[in-house]
Design an enzyme around this catalytic site. Structure first.
Site, mmCIF file in Angstrom:
data_model
loop_
_atom_site.group_PDB
_atom_site.id
_atom_site.type_symbol
_atom_site.label_atom_id
_atom_site.label_comp_id
_atom_site.label_asym_id
_atom_site.label_seq_id
_atom_site.Cartn_x
_atom_site.Cartn_y
_atom_site.Cartn_z
ATOM 1 N N ALA A 9 52.006 26.674 54.267
ATOM 2 C CA ALA A 9 51.986 25.217 54.401
ATOM 3 C C ALA A 9 51.137 24.540 53.336
ATOM 4 C CB ALA A 9 51.478 24.829 55.792
ATOM 5 N N GLY A 11 49.598 23.854 49.305
ATOM 6 C CA GLY A 11 50.249 23.402 48.076
ATOM 7 C C GLY A 11 50.964 24.519 47.345
ATOM 8 N N GLY A 13 51.705 27.502 48.720
ATOM 9 C CA GLY A 13 52.636 28.113 49.667
ATOM 10 C C GLY A 13 53.962 27.372 49.756
ATOM 11 N N ARG A 87 36.063 29.495 40.575
ATOM 12 C CA ARG A 87 36.758 30.365 41.522
ATOM 13 C C ARG A 87 35.771 31.142 42.394
ATOM 14 N NH1 ARG A 87 40.664 31.151 37.077
ATOM 15 N NH2 ARG A 87 42.684 30.342 37.703
ATOM 16 N N ASN A 94 37.032 32.072 51.293
ATOM 17 C CA ASN A 94 38.327 32.757 51.256
ATOM 18 C C ASN A 94 38.280 34.249 51.542
ATOM 19 O OD1 ASN A 94 39.569 30.355 50.745
ATOM 20 N ND2 ASN A 94 39.852 30.689 48.565
ATOM 21 N N THR A 118 45.187 34.420 46.662
ATOM 22 C CA THR A 118 43.973 33.715 47.069
ATOM 23 C C THR A 118 42.817 34.037 46.125
ATOM 24 O OG1 THR A 118 44.726 33.984 49.349
ATOM 25 C CG2 THR A 118 42.439 33.281 49.027
ATOM 26 N N HIS A 177 41.083 37.454 36.537
ATOM 27 C CA HIS A 177 41.783 36.187 36.795
ATOM 28 C C HIS A 177 40.799 35.041 36.992
ATOM 29 C CE1 HIS A 177 45.022 33.543 37.947
ATOM 30 N NE2 HIS A 177 44.593 33.411 39.184
ATOM 31 N N MET A 227 51.210 27.557 39.902
ATOM 32 C CA MET A 227 50.888 28.807 40.606
ATOM 33 C C MET A 227 52.048 29.234 41.488
ATOM 34 S SD MET A 227 48.698 31.255 41.007
ATOM 35 C CE MET A 227 49.868 32.516 41.526
#
Length: 310
Positions: A9, A11, A13, A87, A94, A118, A177, A227
């Site tokens: 649900a 952005g 995804g 990040r 996360n 993630t 990353h 992404m």
């Protein structure tokens, strides 16, 4: 083939789910999971697109149902970056989300290929590996950090700089990353020469492209659309591989450990997932210097993930 998107649900995804609904092979199943109550609506919305891909939405209590029978699980769930965050600031929020979702994979589809989106990927992939190890179902050929966004950005920026069709540009991106761990091998771009300054500027732009988007959106989001496209490209390449049509993508995997325990480089994707980790070739002096300077940071990120999962 069944593909599950965990965090469908959000952005990333939603963008990813839209691309999969329109691009997965006919007869595929697309399973959408999120803790946000909007996810059944996302599934209904996508179900109105006339492709032969069956979409089902699952709410926060239905993780097991979302996962059972999945061949590929993609995990973009989590909190996105906001201005001023990097990040690693996301780690505290996360890490626990990834740990819980990967435990769900271990319990319900232990043989699935798992693509971790993630952030911070440098750290969340080692967390996932530790969770799967504890569950007795870790296969390093089936766990991937999705670093494809660094690759597509490199292709776009090189195309823009040289007036080329970016679809014909191939830039291997190795390392990790985030920030300086992202190492685009611009010396290996076929048919293109760069000045030293161009290489420095391009490398810096690729490494900081996420911040470019976060700042441009002025607090309204992070790099969700690009992404989503990157994750769809990786998932479709992986799917082709699983179906016997070998493909090559750069991705963050547990390899031989020549540089770090987990490292992004070109990988041949096939019926078992990561069939072969390919050589990234000879580095230029500038690239070697960048590599030497970033490895300690990458190793630290990896250890942070292992420590968290322990």
């Amino acid at each position: 083939m069944k593909v599950a998107v965990l965090g469908a649900a959000g952005g990333i995804g939603q963008a990813l789910s839209l691309l999969l609904k329109t691009q997965l092979p006919a007869g595929s199943e697309l399973s959408l999971y999120d803790v946000a109550p909007v996810v059944p609506g996302v599934a209904v919305d996508l179900s109105h697109i006339p492709t032969d891909v069956k979409v089902t939405g699952f709410g926060k209590d239905d993780l097991a149902s979302a996962l059972v029978g999945s061949d590929i699980v993609l995990i973009p769930a989590g909190v996105p970056r906001k201005p001023g965050m990097d990040r690693s600031d996301l780690f505290n929020m996360n890490a626990g989300i990834v740990k819980n979702l990967v435990q769900g994979v271990a319990d319900n589809c232990p043989n699935a290929c798992v693509g971790i989106i993630t952030n911070p990927v440098n750290t969340t992939v080692p967390i996932a590996a530790e969770v799967l190890k504890k569950a007795g179902c870790y296969d390093k050929r089936k766990l991937f950090g999705v670093t494809t966004l660094d690759v597509i950005r490199s292709e776009a920026f090189v195309g823009e700089l040289r007036g080329l069709n970016p679809e014909n540009v191939n830039v291997p991106v190795i390392g990790g990353h985030s920030g300086t761990t992202i190492l685009p091998l611009l010396s290996q771009v076929e048919g293109v020469e760069f000045t030293e300054q161009e290489i420095k500027d391009l490398t810096h732009r690729i490494q900081n492209a996420g911040t470019e988007v976060v700042e441009a959106k002025a607090g309204g989001g992070s790099a969700t659309l690009s992404m989503g496209q990157a994750a769809a490209r990786f998932a479709l390449s992986l799917l082709k591989g699983l179906q016997g049509q070998d493909t090559i993508e750069c991705t963050y995997v547990e390899g031989p450990g020549d540089n770090a325990k987990f490292f992004a480089q070109p990988v041949r994707l096939g019926k078992n997932g990561a069939e072969e980790i390919l050589s990234y070739g000879k580095l230029s002096a500038f690239e070697q210097k960048c590599m030497d300077e970033m490895l300690d940071g990458l190793k630290g990120d990896i250890q942070t993930g292992i420590d968290f999962a322990s």
